[in-house]
Write a protein that holds these residues in place. Structure first.
Motif, PDB file in Angstrom:
ATOM      1  N   UNK A 114     128.005  21.286  -5.108  1.00  7.10           N
ATOM      2  CA  UNK A 114     126.073  21.538  -5.018  1.00  7.10           C
ATOM      3  C   UNK A 114     125.506  21.370  -5.577  1.00  7.10           C
ATOM      4  N   UNK A 115     125.696  21.725  -6.376  1.00  6.09           N
ATOM      5  CA  UNK A 115     123.984  20.415  -7.585  1.00  6.09           C
ATOM      6  C   UNK A 115     124.861  19.762  -8.009  1.00  6.09           C
ATOM      7  N   UNK A 116     126.106  18.680  -7.625  1.00  6.78           N
ATOM      8  CA  UNK A 116     126.151  17.268  -7.461  1.00  6.78           C
ATOM      9  C   UNK A 116     125.619  16.516  -6.177  1.00  6.78           C
ATOM     10  N   UNK A 117     125.658  17.164  -5.703  1.00 11.69           N
ATOM     11  CA  UNK A 117     125.175  16.622  -3.924  1.00 11.69           C
ATOM     12  C   UNK A 117     123.695  16.217  -4.493  1.00 11.69           C
ATOM     13  N   UNK A 118     123.090  17.807  -4.693  1.00  8.30           N
ATOM     14  CA  UNK A 118     121.319  18.009  -4.837  1.00  8.30           C
ATOM     15  C   UNK A 118     120.561  16.410  -5.346  1.00  8.30           C
ATOM     16  N   UNK A 121     120.775  13.556  -4.406  1.00  3.49           N
ATOM     17  CA  UNK A 121     119.925  13.435  -3.189  1.00  3.49           C
ATOM     18  C   UNK A 121     118.080  13.317  -3.914  1.00  3.49           C
ATOM     19  N   UNK A 122     118.513  13.587  -5.188  1.00  2.00           N
ATOM     20  CA  UNK A 122     116.872  13.447  -5.772  1.00  2.00           C
ATOM     21  C   UNK A 122     116.284  15.068  -5.513  1.00  2.00           C
ATOM     22  N   UNK A 123     117.003  15.851  -5.280  1.00  2.00           N
ATOM     23  CA  UNK A 123     116.347  17.612  -5.168  1.00  2.00           C
ATOM     24  C   UNK A 123     116.910  18.433  -6.877  1.00  2.00           C
ATOM     25  N   UNK A 127     118.639  23.724  -6.862  1.00  2.00           N
ATOM     26  CA  UNK A 127     118.685  23.475  -5.626  1.00  2.00           C
ATOM     27  C   UNK A 127     120.059  23.830  -4.950  1.00  2.00           C
ATOM     28  N   UNK A 128     121.003  23.105  -5.626  1.00  2.00           N
ATOM     29  CA  UNK A 128     122.054  23.259  -5.237  1.00  2.00           C
ATOM     30  C   UNK A 128     122.727  24.552  -5.291  1.00  2.00           C
ATOM     31  N   UNK A 129     122.645  25.752  -5.998  1.00  2.00           N
ATOM     32  CA  UNK A 129     123.053  27.112  -6.223  1.00  2.00           C
ATOM     33  C   UNK A 129     122.598  27.412  -5.051  1.00  2.00           C
ATOM     34  N   UNK A 319     114.976  20.192   5.577  1.00  2.00           N
ATOM     35  CA  UNK A 319     115.178  18.920   5.441  1.00  2.00           C
ATOM     36  C   UNK A 319     116.871  18.047   5.841  1.00  2.00           C
ATOM     37  N   UNK A 320     116.748  16.873   5.671  1.00  2.00           N
ATOM     38  CA  UNK A 320     117.744  16.736   5.865  1.00  2.00           C
ATOM     39  C   UNK A 320     119.297  16.372   4.869  1.00  2.00           C
TER      40      UNK A 320
END
Length: 415
Positions: A114-118, A121-123, A127-129, A319-320
């Protein structure tokens, strides 16, 4: 248009209809049977789709009473505690320890993804948590508890709303992927569904006995009396009262700020204590059959009401990037359960049922895990090991592990 508020009585009526329709769908639609989709999920998704059509065509929406949803959830977790005597925990043995360790590893992997993808994706990485173990392992209760913390301490705007949507997504997907994973595994082992006269059926003589595995035979007869029902309701009331007391601000102030446990954990904990104090200390005859009936009914009603409150348009409005992360988490859960959980737990039928249970609480909640396992064991036979291990790990132990891991992640990312 303001949502139409449905009071508790009509909420209960609609939830009951949802469960009856879900049972009819599963009995009549071979696809749902073949993929072991739980009845509350089948009926609940149909109801959510109808509500979505009404909303998009007329703007009409509904707000079903969530007090009942919370109450049934607490009763379900209390029933797990009241069914868990120390001899059963000991019977779980090394398998319970291995499964807990395995699930703990998955939480680390889930949050890392979750953290890696967030980040990619520029988040905000935190938010990945939210789209990790806060909502997917923790469920709605943990999402609400952590949402406030993330909004106030880490300035994550809308963390609570995002968490609720993510937890709802996980609740549905956990119920949908568990069945196909189990079906693939049992088919690989060459197992066939039982006939109507299979070994899992209990005759009237068997029905008169106490059934130790509280949720494994949800459809079997339980011979209970009015007195046993009243005494059992008193036990549930004690668990709910204790959980409410431990969730008051006055009591919370005695614990460290980071020591945050959902109310259902306290209900389960007090159920375990009450069970063992009464049976060991006072030789009280616990009415397991009544506990089974109330627990299973509450499980189905909780899922039914939860899916009635599923607002599909809110999920579609995510959001996508959020949908990308949640889709990746779903694929991770299915692959982890299929290739790792199943293999580590023994590559047998018990391991297959454990894998589908893992899908339930790894993506949604322990009620979903139990419903997943019930849908499999009703067709392929009992799994005492899975029904001993999954409720205790998914409902109790894992919340302590998840809280510790989340705190470590949040402190590291926020530093």
């Amino acid at each position: 248009m303001e949502p139409i508020v449905i009071d508790p009585f009509y909420t209960l009526i609609v939830a009951t209809l949802v469960l009856l329709v879900g049972r009819l769908m599963v009995n009549k639609i071979s696809f749902l049977q073949n993929f072991n989709i739980p009845e509350p999920v089948a009926g609940g998704l149909l109801a959510a789709a109808i509500i979505y059509i009404l909303y998009t065509s007329t703007g009409m929406s509904f707000a079903f009473d969530k007090g009942l949803q919370t109450a049934f959830m607490l009763i379900f977790f209390s029933s797990i505690g009241l069914s868990a005597d120390f001899s059963r925990l000991k019977a779980g043995g090394i398998g319970l320890v291995i499964f807990l360790a395995l699930v703990s590893v998955f939480i680390l992997v889930q949050n890392a993804l979750g953290v890696s993808l967030a980040t990619a994706l520029g988040l905000d990485p935190i938010i990945g948590l939210v789209t990790g173990s806060i909502t997917l392992v923790g469920g709605h209760g943990t999402a609400g508890a952590w949402g406030k913390v993330l909004e106030e301490k880490y300035n994550i705007v809308g963390a609570t709303d995002l968490g609720m949507a993510s937890a709802t997504f996980g609740l549905v997907l956990g119920g949908l992927i568990g069945g196909p994973v189990a079906r693939k595994l049992v088919n690989k082992m060459g197992m066939k569904p039982m006939t109507a006269n299979g070994d899992s059926e209990l005759n009237d003589k068997d029905a008169s006995k106490d059934i130790d595995d509280a949720f494994e035979h949800a459809d079997q007869k339980r011979l209970i009396t009015a007195n046993s029902a009243i005494e059992t309701m008193a036990l549930f009331a004690g668990c709910l009262a204790f959980s409410a007391l431990m969730s008051t601000p006055e009591v919370k102030s005695f614990f460290p700020e980071k020591f945050t446990l959902p109310q259902f954990v306290w209900a389960l904990f007090f159920g375990v204590v009450l069970r063992n104090v009464l049976t060991i200390g006072f030789k009280f005859n616990m009415f397991d059959r009544a506990i089974d009936v109330f627990g299973n009914a509450s499980l189905s009603l909780f899922l039914g009401i939860a899916l009635l409150n599923l607002k599909l348009w809110q999920l579609l409005d995510l959001a996508l990037p959020m949908l990308i992360i949640l889709a990746a988490q779903t694929a991770l859960m299915a692959l982890f359960a299929y290739f790792i959980t199943f293999r580590v737990m023994g590559k047998n039928y018990d391991a297959a049922v454990l894998a589908t249970g893992h899908c339930g609480f790894g993506m949604g909640a322990t009620p979903t895990a139990v419903a997943n396992m019930q849908s499999v064991t009703e067709r392929f036979g009992p799994s005492h090991k899975a029904f001993l291990i999954v409720p205790m790990v998914g409902a109790f132990f894992i919340d302590f592990v998840n809280t510790f891991i989340l705190t470590a992640f949040a402190n590291f990312l926020g530093s």
